[in-house]
Design an enzyme around this catalytic site. Structure first.
Site, PDB file in Angstrom:
ATOM      1  N   LYS A 279      30.973  21.099 -78.946  1.00 37.13           N
ATOM      2  CA  LYS A 279      31.525  21.839 -80.076  1.00 37.13           C
ATOM      3  C   LYS A 279      33.026  21.566 -80.211  1.00 37.13           C
ATOM      4  O   LYS A 279      33.689  21.258 -79.221  1.00 37.13           O
ATOM      5  CB  LYS A 279      31.348  23.351 -79.850  1.00 37.13           C
ATOM      6  N   ARG A 353      16.990  27.294 -78.965  1.00 33.21           N
ATOM      7  CA  ARG A 353      15.549  27.184 -79.270  1.00 33.21           C
ATOM      8  C   ARG A 353      14.787  26.557 -78.117  1.00 33.21           C
ATOM      9  O   ARG A 353      13.594  26.804 -77.954  1.00 33.21           O
ATOM     10  CB  ARG A 353      15.371  26.412 -80.586  1.00 33.21           C
TER      11      ARG A 353
END
Ligand code: BES
Ligand code: MN
Ligand code: ZN
Length: 503
Positions: A279, A353
């Site tokens: 990120k 996920r």
């Protein structure tokens, strides 16, 4: 550290009183806006102030320009004989708003946040809505000072006395329940607010175990060896870049053989750097909140045990730290999820996920009637719904039910669809499924579509994306300060209670 986290009080001491006693510091009253006659109206329970006192408060408030506008605070010296030093009026808006519990909860929170350093407050807001007032004061007084080397001189108000017409058995029970729920919200906040230096998977698991056992839950913790042995490829894959190995925590509350079973799953990424798909630096610190789903699930399951809710609750909580390193997953690695489905991890920042998929498959092995998962899953949730509105997805009926309950408790959940075309966008060149689509549209929804692949047929399922709502990066509002919010503890607990009530 100034306080031990295990025994710290999470909010003020709450008690019921029927009269304004002597020696409290502040009396907190409500003020609604003018209706017809043009003057704001004091909301004070019957007989608590005599006419002269009420008149004195009224004129002092108009002298300082109090209008009753929602959230407006006016603090005045108390008239003689009232037994308190000052009176704090909090604006409640239009009189019709008094029927809205969340509105009252928020205004109580606004009042509570202004009472730093006050030892004892007494309030009439409880004559409008006891539960809402209790929770608003409790949560508005929440502070997180564990990592300050000196305890702040002025912290949240220490004790709040709630005025009620009669302190009978039922009223006491109502208060206990309201306080237990607020305590669970504060527990979730504490987990989120604890920095990633101090809350890593093993530490999180140990804290969940200690609190869970104390509440009477059955607790099981799988370490990295057990996770590898049992085939939890998503949790192992995401955790493998960190020197601090992953965990899976299982908490069980048993209500009985005839009771419905609700499986709960929460994303517990104790820090999300993005991994090799790293990120940007700006705002990466926000990723201390990436275990907000797990925090809410652990806290809610403990609450279910404490209030002995009439459904079986089995929480399955994956915990990992998503780091880039020589042992980290590579974009394009293929992993085998628990249960055997293969996933091409094209973007290591879509890690939530992957750990949730393992946990969902494991949770479904218990044959639950319902499954609720919650996660700080996608930045797209915030693009779609803003910072305070959880996105609720899942099987149609249960999704709508959870969203409706969420709004009824004041947590604002909103139902979102699974557009048909997104499934094929998750097709992989090499594996059963890719962990991202080849475009950025509907990012919150495609994450949900990915999770759907792992939910067993016949299970009623709700997925709550709380990327924004779990962590307040803006200014304080209502009963919510900066940092961890404890959303969606109250939603999930209300769903458990509603399922229990239908038998
Ligand atoms: N933890 C983040 C989602 C997030 C973003 C939570 C902002 C709170 C605030 C999640 O793991 C993530 O990185 N998601 C990616 C998914 C993308 C790579 C498909 C995202 O939203 O950018
Ligand atoms: Mn990520
Ligand atoms: Zn994440």
């Amino acid at each position: 550290m100034s306080k031990s986290s295990a025994n710290r009080r999470l909010g003020p001491e709450l008690s019921l009183v029927t009269q304004i006693g002597k020696g409290d510091d502040v009396l907190v009253i409500g003020l609604t806006t003018a209706e017809d006659d043009g003057t704001p109206t004091l909301v004070i329970g019957d007989g608590l102030l005599d006419d002269a006192q009420a008149g004195a408060v009224d004129s002092a408030l108009s002298a300082v320009g109090a209008t009753g506008a929602a959230g407006q605070l006016s603090r005045i010296p108390a008239p003689p004989g009232l037994g308190v030093s000052s009176v704090l009026a909090v604006g409640l808006g239009a009189p019709a708003k008094l029927d809205d519990s969340e509105h009252v909860r928020r205004q109580a929170g606004v009042a509570a946040r202004s009472l730093d350093g006050v030892a004892s407050a007494v309030t009439t807001l409880s004559t409008i809505d006891l539960t809402a007032a209790a929770q608003g004061f409790f949560l508005g007084s929440y502070r997180f000072d564990e990592f300050r080397s000196k305890e702040p001189e002025k912290s949240g108000v220490t004790a709040v006395k709630l005025l009620v017409p009669a302190s009978d058995k039922q009223t006491k029970k109502d208060l206990e329940r309201a306080e237990a729920i607020a305590t669970a919200v504060a527990t979730a906040r504490d987990f989120v607010n604890t920095p990633p230096s101090h809350l890593y998977p093993d530490e999180f698991a140990q804290r969940a175990k200690a609190l869970g056992s104390a509440a009477g839950l059955k607790v099981e913790v799988l370490d990295e060896a057990a996770l590898a042995k049992d085939g939890y490829g998503g949790i192992v894959g995401v955790g493998q870049g960190s020197s601090r190995p992953p965990r899976l925590v299982r908490l069980t509350h048993t209500a009985g053989r005839k009771a419905k079973t609700v499986a709960l799953v929460g994303k517990g990424i104790t820090f999300d750097t993005g991994g090799i798909s790293i990120k940007p630096a700006a705002g990466m610190d926000h990723m201390t909140s990436d275990m907000g789903g797990a925090a809410a699930i652990v806290a809610t399951t403990i609450l279910a045990a404490k209030l002995d809710v009439g459904v079986n609750v089995i929480a399955t909580v994956p915990m990992a730290e998503n780091m880039p390193s020589g042992t980290a997953q590579r974009p394009g690695d293929v992993l085998t999820q628990y249960g055997g489905k293969t996933v091409e991890a094209l973007n290591t920042d879509a890690e939530g996920r992957l750990i949730l998929a393992d946990a969902i498959v494991r949770a479904c092995e218990d044959n639950p009637d319902y499954l609720i998962d919650t996660a700080t899953l996608t930045g797209a949730q915030m693009v779609a719904l803003g910072t305070r509105t959880p996105g609720v997805m899942g099987t149609d009926e249960f999704r709508d039910r959870v969203a409706t309950i969420s709004r009824s408790v004041g947590e604002s959940g909103w139902a979102m669809p699974f557009p048909e075309e997104l499934r094929s966008d998750l097709d992989s060149r090499v594996a059963d499924l890719a962990n991202i689509t080849n475009h950025r549209w509907g990012g919150m929804l495609s994450a949900g579509v990915f999770l759907r692949e792992f939910v067993a047929d016949g299970v009623e399922w709700a997925h709550i994306d709380i990327a924004g709502p779990a962590f307040n990066t803006g200014g304080p509002w209502g009963y919510t300060g900066k940092g961890g919010t404890g959303v969606p503890v109250r939603t999930i607990f209300a769903v458990l209670e509603e399922i229990a009530a239908e038998g």
